[in-house]
Enzyme design. Sequence first.
Site, PDB file in Angstrom:
ATOM      1  N   THR A   5       2.370 -91.336  28.420  1.00  0.00           N
ATOM      2  CA  THR A   5       2.264 -90.791  29.752  1.00  0.00           C
ATOM      3  C   THR A   5       1.220 -90.140  29.158  1.00  0.00           C
ATOM      4  O   THR A   5       0.643 -89.943  30.445  1.00  0.00           O
ATOM      5  CB  THR A   5       3.479 -90.678  30.611  1.00  0.00           C
ATOM      6  OG1 THR A   5       4.477 -89.734  29.764  1.00  0.00           O
ATOM      7  CG2 THR A   5       4.430 -91.453  31.232  1.00  0.00           C
TER       8      THR A   5
ATOM      9  N   ASP B 299       6.701 -92.052  21.581  1.00  0.00           N
ATOM     10  CA  ASP B 299       6.460 -93.724  22.376  1.00  0.00           C
ATOM     11  C   ASP B 299       5.925 -94.756  21.431  1.00  0.00           C
ATOM     12  O   ASP B 299       4.871 -94.004  20.766  1.00  0.00           O
ATOM     13  CB  ASP B 299       5.680 -92.915  23.697  1.00  0.00           C
ATOM     14  CG  ASP B 299       6.583 -93.037  24.731  1.00  0.00           C
ATOM     15  OD1 ASP B 299       7.839 -93.608  24.397  1.00  0.00           O
ATOM     16  OD2 ASP B 299       6.521 -93.068  26.065  1.00  0.00           O
TER      17      ASP B 299
ATOM     18  N   LYS C 260      10.614 -94.680  20.342  1.00  0.00           N
ATOM     19  CA  LYS C 260      11.420 -95.189  21.589  1.00  0.00           C
ATOM     20  C   LYS C 260       9.928 -96.975  21.571  1.00  0.00           C
ATOM     21  O   LYS C 260       8.350 -96.446  21.729  1.00  0.00           O
ATOM     22  CB  LYS C 260      10.606 -94.349  23.100  1.00  0.00           C
ATOM     23  CG  LYS C 260      11.477 -95.269  24.155  1.00  0.00           C
ATOM     24  CD  LYS C 260      11.102 -94.159  25.227  1.00  0.00           C
ATOM     25  CE  LYS C 260      10.333 -93.567  26.012  1.00  0.00           C
ATOM     26  NZ  LYS C 260       9.811 -94.099  27.119  1.00  0.00           N
TER      27      LYS C 260
ATOM     28  N   GLU D 242       9.756-100.489  24.261  1.00  0.00           N
ATOM     29  CA  GLU D 242       9.886-100.806  25.571  1.00  0.00           C
ATOM     30  C   GLU D 242      10.043-102.434  26.182  1.00  0.00           C
ATOM     31  O   GLU D 242       9.614-103.211  25.196  1.00  0.00           O
ATOM     32  CB  GLU D 242       8.415-100.633  26.722  1.00  0.00           C
ATOM     33  CG  GLU D 242       8.317 -99.092  27.321  1.00  0.00           C
ATOM     34  CD  GLU D 242       7.047 -99.002  28.670  1.00  0.00           C
ATOM     35  OE1 GLU D 242       6.571-100.503  28.657  1.00  0.00           O
ATOM     36  OE2 GLU D 242       6.295 -97.932  28.487  1.00  0.00           O
TER      37      GLU D 242
ATOM     38  N   GLU E 291      14.579 -96.909  33.373  1.00  0.00           N
ATOM     39  CA  GLU E 291      13.293 -95.913  34.350  1.00  0.00           C
ATOM     40  C   GLU E 291      13.389 -97.271  36.013  1.00  0.00           C
ATOM     41  O   GLU E 291      13.375 -97.820  35.928  1.00  0.00           O
ATOM     42  CB  GLU E 291      11.885 -95.936  33.940  1.00  0.00           C
ATOM     43  CG  GLU E 291      10.791 -95.816  34.743  1.00  0.00           C
ATOM     44  CD  GLU E 291       9.689 -95.373  34.054  1.00  0.00           C
ATOM     45  OE1 GLU E 291       9.385 -95.729  32.725  1.00  0.00           O
ATOM     46  OE2 GLU E 291       8.467 -94.912  34.460  1.00  0.00           O
TER      47      GLU E 291
HETATM   48  O1  KIV Z   1       5.847 -92.234  28.430  1.00  0.00           O
HETATM   49  C1  KIV Z   1       6.824 -91.559  28.943  1.00  0.00           C
HETATM   50  O2  KIV Z   1       6.848 -90.050  29.582  1.00  0.00           O
HETATM   51  C2  KIV Z   1       7.793 -92.250  29.760  1.00  0.00           C
HETATM   52  C3  KIV Z   1       8.869 -91.572  30.439  1.00  0.00           C
HETATM   53  C4  KIV Z   1       8.911 -91.639  31.787  1.00  0.00           C
HETATM   54  C5  KIV Z   1      10.340 -91.909  29.639  1.00  0.00           C
HETATM   55  O3  KIV Z   1       8.377 -92.916  29.055  1.00  0.00           O
HETATM   56 NA    NA Z   2       6.491 -94.103  27.885  1.00  0.00          NA
END
Ligand code: KIV
Ligand code: NA
Length: 266
Positions: free
Chosen positions: A46, A84, A112, A114, A181
């Site tokens: 994000t 991420d 993390k 996706e 999410e």
């Molecule tokens: O990138 C991010 O901030 C996220 C959250 C919204 C879970 O993946």
């Molecule tokens: Na994210």
Amino acid sequence: MPSITLTYLKKLKQRGEKITMLTCYDATFAHELSTAGVEMLLIGDTLGMILQGHDSTLPVRLEDMVYHTACVKRGNNGAFVIADLSFMTCSSTEQALHSSAQLMQAGAQMVKIEGGEWLCDTVQQLTRNGIPVCAHIGLTPQSVNVFGGFKVQGRDSKQAEALIETAKKFEQAGAAMVLVEAVPASLGKALSEAVSIPVIGIGAGPDTDGQVLVLHDMLGLSITGKAPKFVKNFMRGQDDIQGAVKSYIAAVKDGSFPAQEHCYSE
Ligand code: KIV
Ligand code: NA
């Protein structure tokens, strides 16, 4: 604060104590949030929207993620740090290993990723190589162009069952956490009950094992002036950011956040 470990986070789930996570992109906020007691800091992609002003997470480069992970690590006071894997940094297992190594060496303690079941081999290989994985399911914003917009996921029962199966497969593959999410609250609850690893929700109702929000959202900051349904401005009624963060932690721990108004129905 003693450093938070995966073992501790799993214990919180077993005890039924809610887990708190916020996104974080720099050293000063890392210090503020971890000192306030947030258990997990997420360097989310994000940052593409929040810091860089893009309208999606797709333009974020791995080197951006590495840079902000290193910044967060320097300010962190014992929180568990997750970074991420940004768009197209994990399109093969080999690439995921290489990208994750850079994030871990910058200070992440987990990555993390996706997507869905097709990632199970990658999750297994990462874990075997000493890299804990959080699997991000439900609305996965890197696939916004496939979904045709930011849409609530798992609304019909078939899709909901498929997401539960996906979570189970990720757990079997060695994933240490699931992040879900934008799904109905009932599905957030079912997912948390289906696996023994912590399930962290955003827009997934009050019954997931933990909650995450984007830092700037919960501080009431926004470029567009429009926040998603699941956001609450915790700055309201507080004198400073420490107050807002502590009020977020308290609301997650006592179950008052998210409230009905922040949740999606089936
Ligand atoms: O990138 C991010 O901030 C996220 C959250 C919204 C879970 O993946
Ligand atoms: Na994210």
